[in-house]
Design a protein around this motif. Structure first.
Motif, PDB file in Angstrom:
ATOM      1  N   PRO A   1       0.797  -1.240   0.000  1.00  0.00           N
ATOM      2  CA  PRO A   1       0.000   0.000   0.000  1.00  0.00           C
ATOM      3  C   PRO A   1       0.824   1.282   0.000  1.00  0.00           C
ATOM      4  O   PRO A   1       0.398   2.291  -0.559  1.00  0.00           O
ATOM      5  N   ASN A   2       1.991   1.267   0.633  1.00  0.00           N
ATOM      6  CA  ASN A   2       2.813   2.473   0.711  1.00  0.00           C
ATOM      7  C   ASN A   2       3.921   2.509  -0.334  1.00  0.00           C
ATOM      8  O   ASN A   2       4.864   3.304  -0.229  1.00  0.00           O
ATOM      9  N   ASP A   3       3.828   1.688  -1.356  1.00  0.00           N
ATOM     10  CA  ASP A   3       4.862   1.641  -2.390  1.00  0.00           C
ATOM     11  C   ASP A   3       4.887   2.974  -3.143  1.00  0.00           C
ATOM     12  O   ASP A   3       3.844   3.479  -3.557  1.00  0.00           O
ATOM     13  N   PRO A   4       6.079   3.566  -3.343  1.00  0.00           N
ATOM     14  CA  PRO A   4       6.146   4.858  -4.035  1.00  0.00           C
ATOM     15  C   PRO A   4       6.038   4.772  -5.544  1.00  0.00           C
ATOM     16  O   PRO A   4       6.026   5.799  -6.229  1.00  0.00           O
ATOM     17  N   GLY A   5       5.942   3.568  -6.114  1.00  0.00           N
ATOM     18  CA  GLY A   5       5.810   3.424  -7.553  1.00  0.00           C
ATOM     19  C   GLY A   5       7.150   3.509  -8.266  1.00  0.00           C
ATOM     20  O   GLY A   5       8.225   3.484  -7.653  1.00  0.00           O
ATOM     21  N   GLY A   6       7.073   3.589  -9.589  1.00  0.00           N
ATOM     22  CA  GLY A   6       8.274   3.691 -10.399  1.00  0.00           C
ATOM     23  C   GLY A   6       8.882   2.367 -10.804  1.00  0.00           C
ATOM     24  O   GLY A   6       9.986   2.332 -11.360  1.00  0.00           O
ATOM     25  N   HIS A   7       8.181   1.252 -10.583  1.00  0.00           N
ATOM     26  CA  HIS A   7       8.721  -0.058 -10.933  1.00  0.00           C
ATOM     27  C   HIS A   7       8.729  -0.260 -12.448  1.00  0.00           C
ATOM     28  O   HIS A   7       7.860   0.241 -13.167  1.00  0.00           O
ATOM     29  N   ASN A   8       9.698  -1.043 -12.890  1.00  0.00           N
ATOM     30  CA  ASN A   8       9.738  -1.532 -14.263  1.00  0.00           C
ATOM     31  C   ASN A   8       9.579  -3.045 -14.188  1.00  0.00           C
ATOM     32  O   ASN A   8      10.466  -3.737 -13.687  1.00  0.00           O
ATOM     33  N   TYR A   9       8.452  -3.558 -14.696  1.00  0.00           N
ATOM     34  CA  TYR A   9       8.150  -4.982 -14.570  1.00  0.00           C
ATOM     35  C   TYR A   9       8.741  -5.836 -15.697  1.00  0.00           C
ATOM     36  O   TYR A   9       8.493  -7.039 -15.736  1.00  0.00           O
ATOM     37  N   GLY A  10       9.501  -5.217 -16.594  1.00  0.00           N
ATOM     38  CA  GLY A  10      10.390  -6.006 -17.423  1.00  0.00           C
ATOM     39  C   GLY A  10      10.058  -6.220 -18.880  1.00  0.00           C
ATOM     40  O   GLY A  10      10.961  -6.443 -19.688  1.00  0.00           O
ATOM     41  N   TRP A  11       8.774  -6.222 -19.262  1.00  0.00           N
ATOM     42  CA  TRP A  11       8.445  -6.516 -20.649  1.00  0.00           C
ATOM     43  C   TRP A  11       8.960  -5.395 -21.547  1.00  0.00           C
ATOM     44  O   TRP A  11       8.873  -4.231 -21.173  1.00  0.00           O
ATOM     45  N   ARG A  12       9.564  -5.623 -22.706  1.00  0.00           N
ATOM     46  CA  ARG A  12       9.658  -6.852 -23.451  1.00  0.00           C
ATOM     47  C   ARG A  12      10.959  -7.591 -23.222  1.00  0.00           C
ATOM     48  O   ARG A  12      11.219  -8.620 -23.854  1.00  0.00           O
ATOM     49  N   LEU A  13      11.768  -7.062 -22.320  1.00  0.00           N
ATOM     50  CA  LEU A  13      13.064  -7.676 -22.034  1.00  0.00           C
ATOM     51  C   LEU A  13      12.908  -8.972 -21.264  1.00  0.00           C
ATOM     52  O   LEU A  13      13.716  -9.892 -21.391  1.00  0.00           O
ATOM     53  N   ARG A  14      11.862  -9.044 -20.456  1.00  0.00           N
ATOM     54  CA  ARG A  14      11.630 -10.224 -19.644  1.00  0.00           C
ATOM     55  C   ARG A  14      10.182 -10.675 -19.789  1.00  0.00           C
ATOM     56  O   ARG A  14       9.292  -9.884 -20.116  1.00  0.00           O
TER      57      ARG A  14
END
Length: 419
Positions: free
Chosen positions: A256-269
């Motif tokens: 819930p307190n995650d600040p965001g900005g993640h890269n979940y990888g597609w199309r590299l993963r």
């Protein structure tokens, strides 16, 4: 310590073994049949009605044991491939302002349109088509797939609309759009829609505000097709079901307190492994899913197309309370797992027979919640099923699905799990 080979990392990720389907404390009851390619059921919090989104452009309203048309956008919606009317979300203050939002692909421009509508006073059971306000229009490539469609508001954040955008389609994301910070495709977006005249503002705490490389609307990158996601209605944690390509399906999680900005990888993963199609590029620093599973042919496969679901917080069902439910639209199987504070699965169970057996539901397209948190399952076969506590009696026989007479309501949504 020597790092794990990517294949070993992937095998470790599915080490939560699927338990045999147990004698169940839950059951599915058929609520509606005869719908036209339904993709979603939803309702404002506390509301005793049920809203059903059909791919063809209709939003149906189920009240008690009656079904009517709430909004008809069929003249505006493109229908080929994965285009259509794809999502709907209610303003957290819907009971006061009557606002709701839709996501569809325009039949003329083939762009994604996010629009706001209001109910038609004094009739709270019908929307006013003339109230349309544009929030955002997003250009799409010519491919007919990967259009996303998820819309939601996070509990406690009534100003910000979240939008799940697919990469726009075709194999291996031509143009690498999901990794391009100047393109809104293949992303999770977060927009302040609290104004009264349409459009949007940028929330000041979005993770890329001030960045030269990534547009400020973006919350997360590297998604292939986050067709269905959800917020835990009690904690606000975010769960994303991101549809894979040829190899793996994945579920992503943010606290819930995650600040965001993640890269979940597609199309590299794809899931926890590098894309086996050799697209090139570095995948360092990308965020792993909390769970992924391999495609058909692997002994640990659950299917080939994940459908993200919900953490159950509806009327108590001992086998369901606090568990995350999800499914697969190719295998038509449904599952749940318990999880730790980081979203990591602890115990995985299949619930297909208990929840869907004998229902006639096929091509599982979505899960949904009603206003009290009951869990529903939707199939493009036109069937909607609600999860109920098992009554300890023989399952109700599936309704006749073949008469072609249009939508039918089989149990009252005012008390769908009643006697």
């Amino acid at each position: 310590m020597k790092p794990l080979h990517p294949l070993l990392r992937a095998l470790a990720a599915v080490a939560v073994l699927l338990a045999a389907e147990p004698a169940s404390a839950l059951e599915g009851r058929v609520v509606v049949t005869g719908l036209s390619q339904p993709l979603l059921v939803t309702a404002p919090k506390g509301d005793r009605r049920l809203f059903v989104v059909e791919k063809t452009g209709m939003i149906r309203l189920v009240r008690g044991d009656r079904i009517t048309t709430f909004l008809d956008l069929s003249d505006r919606v493109a229908l080929d491939g994965e285009r259509g009317l794809l999502g709907m979300a209610f303003d957290p203050h819907y009971a006061i302002n009557g606002r709701f939002y839709v996501d569809y692909v325009d039949k003329v421009t083939l762009q994604t349109r996010i629009e706001r509508y209001t109910v038609s006073p004094p009739d709270a059971n019908r929307a006013d088509r003339r109230s349309r306000q544009k929030i955002i229009v997003i250009d799409q490539p010519p491919y007919p797939n990967h259009k996303g469609g998820w819309l939601a508001f996070r509990p406690g954040q009534p100003r910000n609309l979240w939008i799940g955008m697919g990469d726009g389609g075709s194999a291996n994301d031509p143009g690498n759009r999901a990794q391009d910070g100047q393109v809104l495709l293949g992303k999770l977006l977060r927009l302040d829609v609290s104004g009264s005249t349409g459009g949007y503002e940028i929330p000041r705490d979005n993770p890329f505000v001030g960045s030269k490389d990534v547009r400020p609307e973006i919350w997360a990158l590297g998604l292939r097709n986050p067709f269905r996601a959800s917020f835990d209605r009690e904690t606000g944690a975010l769960w994303i079901g991101d549809v894979g390509q040829y190899t793996r399906e994945e579920i992503d999680f943010e606290r819930p307190n995650d600040p965001g900005g993640h890269n979940y990888g597609w199309r590299l993963r794809e899931g926890r492994i590098r894309n086996p199609n050799g697209v090139g590029g570095s995948d360092k620093g990308m965020t792993d899913p909390v769970y992924d599973y391999p495609h058909s042919g692997h002994p640990n496969s659950l299917g080939d197309c994940v459908i993200g679901g919900y953490v159950y917080h509806g009327p108590s069902i001992p086998q369901a309370d606090g568990r995350y439910f999800f499914g697969d639209c190719v295998s038509d199987r449904a599952f749940s797992f318990s999880f730790n504070e980081h979203g990591k699965p602890i115990e995985l169970q299949e619930v297909t027979a208990a929840l869907l057996g004998g229902s006639g539901l096929s091509t599982l397209s979505s899960f949904g919640e009603d206003g009290r948190g009951r869990l529903y399952v939707v199939g493009q076969s036109g069937v909607v099923v609600v999860m109920c506590p098992s009554g300890g009696v023989q399952r109700r026989p599936a309704p006749d699905l073949g008469d072609g007479a249009g939508p039918k309501v089989h149990v009252s949504v005012a008390d769908p799990c009643g006697p």
